[in-house]
Every structure is written in structure tokens, then in C-alpha cells.
Design a protein around this motif. Structure first.
Motif, PDB file in Angstrom:
ATOM      1  N   LEU A 388       0.800  -1.355  -0.049  1.00  0.00           N
ATOM      2  CA  LEU A 388      -0.184   0.050   0.041  1.00  0.00           C
ATOM      3  C   LEU A 388       0.787   1.321   0.072  1.00  0.00           C
ATOM      4  CD1 LEU A 388      -2.763  -0.823   2.480  1.00  0.00           C
ATOM      5  CD2 LEU A 388      -2.991  -0.767   0.063  1.00  0.00           C
ATOM      6  N   GLY A 389       1.767   1.298   0.840  1.00  0.00           N
ATOM      7  CA  GLY A 389       2.720   2.538   0.740  1.00  0.00           C
ATOM      8  C   GLY A 389       3.524   2.768  -0.499  1.00  0.00           C
ATOM      9  N   ARG A 390       3.523   1.957  -1.353  1.00  0.00           N
ATOM     10  CA  ARG A 390       4.275   2.226  -2.436  1.00  0.00           C
ATOM     11  C   ARG A 390       3.862   3.154  -3.433  1.00  0.00           C
ATOM     12  NH1 ARG A 390       6.864  -3.181  -5.432  1.00  0.00           N
ATOM     13  NH2 ARG A 390       7.504  -4.164  -3.781  1.00  0.00           N
ATOM     14  N   GLY A 391       2.566   3.766  -3.378  1.00  0.00           N
ATOM     15  CA  GLY A 391       2.195   5.131  -3.846  1.00  0.00           C
ATOM     16  C   GLY A 391       2.373   6.081  -3.069  1.00  0.00           C
ATOM     17  N   ARG A 392       3.098   6.116  -1.890  1.00  0.00           N
ATOM     18  CA  ARG A 392       3.373   7.540  -1.058  1.00  0.00           C
ATOM     19  C   ARG A 392       2.290   7.751  -0.376  1.00  0.00           C
ATOM     20  NH1 ARG A 392       7.366   5.065  -2.354  1.00  0.00           N
ATOM     21  NH2 ARG A 392       7.327   4.737  -0.371  1.00  0.00           N
ATOM     22  N   GLY A 393       1.587   6.796   0.414  1.00  0.00           N
ATOM     23  CA  GLY A 393       0.536   7.391   1.098  1.00  0.00           C
ATOM     24  C   GLY A 393       0.335   6.437   2.403  1.00  0.00           C
ATOM     25  N   GLY A 394       0.007   7.098   3.466  1.00  0.00           N
ATOM     26  CA  GLY A 394      -0.208   6.200   4.725  1.00  0.00           C
ATOM     27  C   GLY A 394      -1.558   6.042   5.006  1.00  0.00           C
ATOM     28  N   PRO A 395      -1.940   5.760   6.257  1.00  0.00           N
ATOM     29  CA  PRO A 395      -3.362   5.470   6.910  1.00  0.00           C
ATOM     30  C   PRO A 395      -3.952   6.740   6.731  1.00  0.00           C
ATOM     31  CG  PRO A 395      -1.857   4.346   8.292  1.00  0.00           C
ATOM     32  CD  PRO A 395      -1.051   4.998   7.366  1.00  0.00           C
ATOM     33  N   ARG A 396      -3.554   7.937   7.050  1.00  0.00           N
ATOM     34  CA  ARG A 396      -4.439   9.072   7.006  1.00  0.00           C
ATOM     35  C   ARG A 396      -4.832   9.391   5.422  1.00  0.00           C
ATOM     36  NH1 ARG A 396      -4.617  14.639   6.148  1.00  0.00           N
ATOM     37  NH2 ARG A 396      -5.801  15.660   7.758  1.00  0.00           N
ATOM     38  N   CYS A 397      -3.660   9.186   4.626  1.00  0.00           N
ATOM     39  CA  CYS A 397      -3.999   9.310   3.139  1.00  0.00           C
ATOM     40  C   CYS A 397      -4.903   8.520   2.563  1.00  0.00           C
ATOM     41  CB  CYS A 397      -2.676   9.232   2.448  1.00  0.00           C
ATOM     42  SG  CYS A 397      -1.347  10.217   2.613  1.00  0.00           S
ATOM     43  N   MET A 398      -5.030   7.367   3.127  1.00  0.00           N
ATOM     44  CA  MET A 398      -6.143   6.415   2.522  1.00  0.00           C
ATOM     45  C   MET A 398      -7.442   6.545   3.123  1.00  0.00           C
ATOM     46  SD  MET A 398      -4.068   2.570   2.429  1.00  0.00           S
ATOM     47  CE  MET A 398      -3.758   2.586   4.014  1.00  0.00           C
ATOM     48  N   SER A 399      -7.693   7.633   3.947  1.00  0.00           N
ATOM     49  CA  SER A 399      -9.067   7.739   4.660  1.00  0.00           C
ATOM     50  C   SER A 399      -9.463   9.082   4.293  1.00  0.00           C
ATOM     51  CB  SER A 399      -8.848   7.365   6.114  1.00  0.00           C
ATOM     52  OG  SER A 399      -7.801   8.279   6.467  1.00  0.00           O
ATOM     53  N   CYS A 400     -10.800   8.911   4.072  1.00  0.00           N
ATOM     54  CA  CYS A 400     -11.441  10.366   4.165  1.00  0.00           C
ATOM     55  C   CYS A 400     -12.476  10.469   5.191  1.00  0.00           C
ATOM     56  CB  CYS A 400     -12.166  10.670   2.595  1.00  0.00           C
ATOM     57  SG  CYS A 400     -13.146  12.391   2.750  1.00  0.00           S
ATOM     58  N   PRO A 401     -12.174  11.008   6.393  1.00  0.00           N
ATOM     59  CA  PRO A 401     -13.375  11.183   7.327  1.00  0.00           C
ATOM     60  C   PRO A 401     -14.543  12.024   6.804  1.00  0.00           C
ATOM     61  CG  PRO A 401     -11.143  11.659   8.350  1.00  0.00           C
ATOM     62  CD  PRO A 401     -11.064  11.448   6.828  1.00  0.00           C
ATOM     63  N   ILE A 402     -15.821  11.379   7.071  1.00  0.00           N
ATOM     64  CA  ILE A 402     -16.951  12.234   6.961  1.00  0.00           C
ATOM     65  C   ILE A 402     -17.781  12.491   8.052  1.00  0.00           C
ATOM     66  CG2 ILE A 402     -17.073  11.455   4.585  1.00  0.00           C
ATOM     67  CD1 ILE A 402     -19.162   9.304   5.183  1.00  0.00           C
ATOM     68  N   GLU A 403     -17.253  11.879   9.129  1.00  0.00           N
ATOM     69  CA  GLU A 403     -17.985  12.270  10.396  1.00  0.00           C
ATOM     70  C   GLU A 403     -16.833  11.863  11.640  1.00  0.00           C
ATOM     71  OE1 GLU A 403     -21.706  11.191  13.514  1.00  0.00           O
ATOM     72  OE2 GLU A 403     -21.455  10.076  11.815  1.00  0.00           O
ATOM     73  N   ARG A 404     -16.462  13.002  12.317  1.00  0.00           N
ATOM     74  CA  ARG A 404     -15.388  13.024  13.279  1.00  0.00           C
ATOM     75  C   ARG A 404     -16.051  13.843  14.524  1.00  0.00           C
ATOM     76  NH1 ARG A 404     -10.228  10.980  14.073  1.00  0.00           N
ATOM     77  NH2 ARG A 404      -9.517  10.945  11.961  1.00  0.00           N
ATOM     78  N   ASP A 405     -15.849  13.255  15.761  1.00  0.00           N
ATOM     79  CA  ASP A 405     -16.277  14.272  16.789  1.00  0.00           C
ATOM     80  C   ASP A 405     -15.279  15.220  17.023  1.00  0.00           C
ATOM     81  OD1 ASP A 405     -18.289  12.550  16.990  1.00  0.00           O
ATOM     82  OD2 ASP A 405     -17.683  11.569  19.005  1.00  0.00           O
ATOM     83  N   ALA A 406     -15.795  16.244  17.849  1.00  0.00           N
ATOM     84  CA  ALA A 406     -14.754  17.335  18.454  1.00  0.00           C
ATOM     85  C   ALA A 406     -14.185  16.812  19.469  1.00  0.00           C
ATOM     86  CB  ALA A 406     -15.565  18.653  18.928  1.00  0.00           C
ATOM     87  N   VAL A 407     -13.131  17.462  19.811  1.00  0.00           N
ATOM     88  CA  VAL A 407     -12.380  17.182  21.163  1.00  0.00           C
ATOM     89  C   VAL A 407     -12.844  17.773  22.369  1.00  0.00           C
ATOM     90  CG1 VAL A 407      -9.980  16.912  22.190  1.00  0.00           C
ATOM     91  CG2 VAL A 407     -10.325  16.399  19.727  1.00  0.00           C
TER      92      VAL A 407
END
Length: 409
Positions: A388-407
Motif C-alpha cells: 500500500l505504501g508504494r504510492g507514497r501514502g499512509g493510513p491518513r492518506c487512505m481515509s476520508c473522514p466524513i464524521e468525526r467528533d470534536a475533542v
């Protein structure tokens, strides 16, 4: 809460990912560079690794949506294929002889297959059954030549759209090899019932205009919380793109401050999240040799028309701490020699995806950075990513959050 992203590290609720498909089998030594990859991937292994990554998200109660499935469902909605046709196919792009055949391809191909082709690419042989008129372009191509190139970078869902609090940007991409990703995402957000009926606030990119050079990519956008975002200004996200997006966000009251970080214009720093990611309420994982004197700017609104003031500052993280209402933030720079740091950064050593405060997913191969974060109280969930990393992208790159809570404090 619905579709809204209020932080980088609050509990992650819903995310879009793209499981590697047809497009990876169409990466070759001849086209890999123009498609922005560094090597030909072992597609089956990449899918296995991606499945495991999705499993790790689901184990932490994250709802995962596959982009292929979202696109296929959207394509069967009334008006979706006409929308796609108008943006994908023009007589000047393919020549008048292919205008009608490609319209038939878009109109008649089953949605699941068409979704695969829109990401995996369209070959001459895919269009042959629809040909009724002469085409010089078709005569010039071999059967396995591409009419529409594949989009292997759809794997990195972070970039082609970005949720910024309750606003959505469908991003105009900087590189020609990725511009059609925006069209595919427009189809999803405009026609999939989950989104079409949700009253989305799409502030940028939901049109057929040529936005260059005002480009924005989601890997450069960090929603750090408290109404503030950080944006990387470098190889992929331009000053014009930042100013355009900022004006729209300020005019709509979506954010109260934009902190801009000037990045080195190099592939190793193609996005802000290759240089730093937020890993806890008060902590950032930062590339150890990122220049201390990195230029940064704060944009604050002036009036209610989207106008803003710009102030340059000399201490980025002091500005971030103030924006978040903290005395200071922890800047976690792995103690490692320059060669080791470069190796780990090349393998996305700072590209962590938080699933909750202080709990992040990161590639297992970055052992030194992962152990350092663990010693600093950050739980690192190791992700297998040799392919997966051969395209130069990690776990954040592979994900598009559409719902995430405030801290919360």
C-alpha cells in the motif's frame, strides 16, 4: 451529528476508503511514473493489506464506506450519468467520432462495471462494441491502449475531497493524473442518496470550471479543532487555492482561523500530512528535520464577506497552541539520524490516522517513530503496508473522514 468533521483526533465515526481494484492491475513500468506511483504494486497483496486496514478501523467502531460502492449506487440515481457524461466526455477531448460511443458506454454500462472503469480506466477494447462512426483516434490506438487512463491514486481518498467542520470541498487537484478523481467524487456527493438528501454545504469545486492554479488537496488540510484549520502550501495546494477556499469558509462562517504552513516543494513533502499529523489533543508527530524556521501565516476574517487579514509569524506551534486554547503543544520529533528519518518519512512515518485522542494507526515498518510515540503515551496500531505504501501514502492518506467528533477537555 451527521456529516461533519470537527477535529483531527476526536472519535472517528465514519470514513470513506477505496479498496484497490482494476486500476492497480493496469499499473505498468511504462505508465507508473505518469500515474504518480514509484513502482508497480502487487495488487492482490495490496488488497489483502487494505482489507486488514479496514478491519482495524471496524474493530474501533468506525463505519467504513467503500468508494466503489458509493459511486456505483450514485450512478443509478436519476441524472447521474448525464452529469458524468457532460464532465467526462467532450468532442475536443476524444474527437467527434467518439462522442456518441462514449455517451453510450456511460449510459448503458451496468453501474458496478462502470464504477470500476471510472477508476480502473477505459481501454479501446471497452469502447469497440459501441463504435458506429469512424474515429481517427481509435484507428491510432492498440486494443489495450487507454482512452481514459486509470486512477490508482483513488486509493488515497484523503485528497480529492475534504470535510472542514460542516463544510465540504470537492478539491480541484494539482496533477493531471488525478483531476478526474474530482469528477467521480462530484457524482458521489451529488447523487448518492446518503449525501444527496443530507443538505451538504459544498463550498468549493462542485462545478465544471477550470480552477487551476487555485488547487487544493485534502492531504494539506488538517482540521485541528476549535474552529481552526492548518493548510499546507506547497507542491499540491497553491496560495491561490488556499485564498479561494479561505474566503469561502470565512464567508460561510465555517472556520474562524486558517493557519498556513509553507512546505518545501519536493515529492517527499507533497502534502502537509507527509510532514506532520496530529496524534493527540495537544500533540503532533513531526518530521524531525522539518526546518525550524518554516514560514507560516495566520489568516483571520475581516467582516462577513470572506475578506481576511494575513499575519506572518515565526513560531508555528506557539500559534497553534494559542489557536487551540492550550499553553503549548507537544511537538514529537523522533530522535533519529537524518538518513533514518528520510527513510521513515518516505514510508509515511508521520502519516498517522487518529481514531480517538492518543490512538493512531500507522505503518508497522516505521518502528523507530512508532516506538517513540508509544514512549510519549500514544497508542500506535500497526498497519501492514508493504504494498500500500508504494504510492507514497499512509493510513491518513487512505481515509476520508466524513464524521468525526470534536475533542473535549
Amino acid at each position: 451529528m451527521g456529516f461533519q468533521v470537527d477535529s483531527e483526533v476526536g472519535a472517528l465515526r465514519q470514513v470513506i476508503v477505496h479498496r484497490p481494484g482494476l486500476e492497480l492491475t493496469r499499473l505498468t513500468p511504462d505508465n507508473v511514473n505518469e500515474l504518480l506511483f514509484d513502482d508497480v504494486m502487487w495488487a492482490d497483496r495490496a488488497r489483502e493489506e487494505h482489507d486488514a486496514f479496514v478491519g482495524q478501523l471496524r474493530e474501533r467502531d468506525v463505519t467504513v464506506h467503500y468508494f466503489h460502492d458509493l459511486l456505483a449506487t450514485a450512478l443509478d440515481a436519476p441524472g447521474a450519468r448525464q452529469f458524468l457524461w457532460e464532465r467526462l466526455t467532450t468532442a475536443t477531448r476524444f474527437g467527434p467520432g467518439l462522442d456518441r460511443p462514449l455517451e453510450r458506454l456511460v449510459g448503458q454500462t451496468p453501474a458496478d462495471t462502470l464504477s470500476s472503469l471510472l477508476v480502473g480506466g477505459v481501454l479501446k477494447r471497452d469502447v469497440m462494441p459501441f463504435i458506429r462512426t469512424p474515429s481517427l483516434l481509435m484507428e491510432s490506438l492498440e486494443l489495450d491502449d487507454f482512452l481514459v487512463p486509470p486512477l490508482p491514486n483513488h486509493l488515497y481518498q484523503r485528497d480529492n475531497s475534504a470535510w472542514i467542520y460542516r463544510a465540504l470541498s470537492i478539491n480541484p487537484m494539482a496533477m493531471a493524473a488525478r483531476t478526474r478523481e474530482t469528477v467521480n467524487s462530484q457524482v458521489v456527493y451529488n447523487f448518492h442518496p446518503m449525501f444527496a438528501d443530507a443538505g451538504l454545504d459544498i463550498v468549493y469545486g462542485n462545478d465544471s470550471l477550470m480552477h487551476e492554479p487555485a488547487t487544493v488537496e485534502g492531504g494539506d488540510v488538517l482540521v485541528i479543532g476549535n474552529g481552526v484549520i492548518m493548510v499546507g502550501m506547497g507542491q499540491r495546494t497553491s496560495p491561490q487555492g488556499i485564498e479561494t477556499l479561505t474566503r469561502l469558509l470565512f464567508a460561510g462562517g465555517y472556520v474562524r482561523q486558517v493557519i498556513v504552513v509553507e512546505l518545501p516543494k519536493a515529492r517527499a513533502f507533497m502534502h502537509l500530512d507527509t510532514a506532520m499529523t496530529m496524534v493527540d489533543r495537544d500533540a503532533f508527530s513531526v518530521y524531525p528535520y522539518l526546518p525550524e524556521a518554516l514560514r507560516s501565516f495566520t489568516l483571520t476574517p475581516r467582516g462577513d464577506e470572506g475578506d481576511y487579514d494575513i499575519e506572518e509569524h515565526t513560531d508555528l506551534f506557539a500559534e497553534v497552541a494559542e489557536a487551540l486554547g492550550l499553553d503549548k503543544v507537544r511537538v514529537l520529533r523522533t530522535p533519529i539520524d537524518r538518513a533514518g528519518a528520510q527513510r521513515e518519512q518516505w514510508d509515511d512515518g508521520n502519516n498517522y490516522l487518529a481514531v480517538s485522542p492518543g490512538v493512531v494507526l500507522g505503518y508497522e515498518r516505521n518502528t523507530i517513530a512508532n516506538q517513540f510515540l508509544a514512549d510519549e503515551g500514544i497508542e500506535v496500531v500497526p498497519v501492514v503496508g508493504s504494498e500500500l505504501g508504494r504510492g507514497r501514502g499512509g493510513p491518513r492518506c487512505m481515509s476520508c473522514p466524513i464524521e468525526r467528533d470534536a475533542v473535549t477537555a
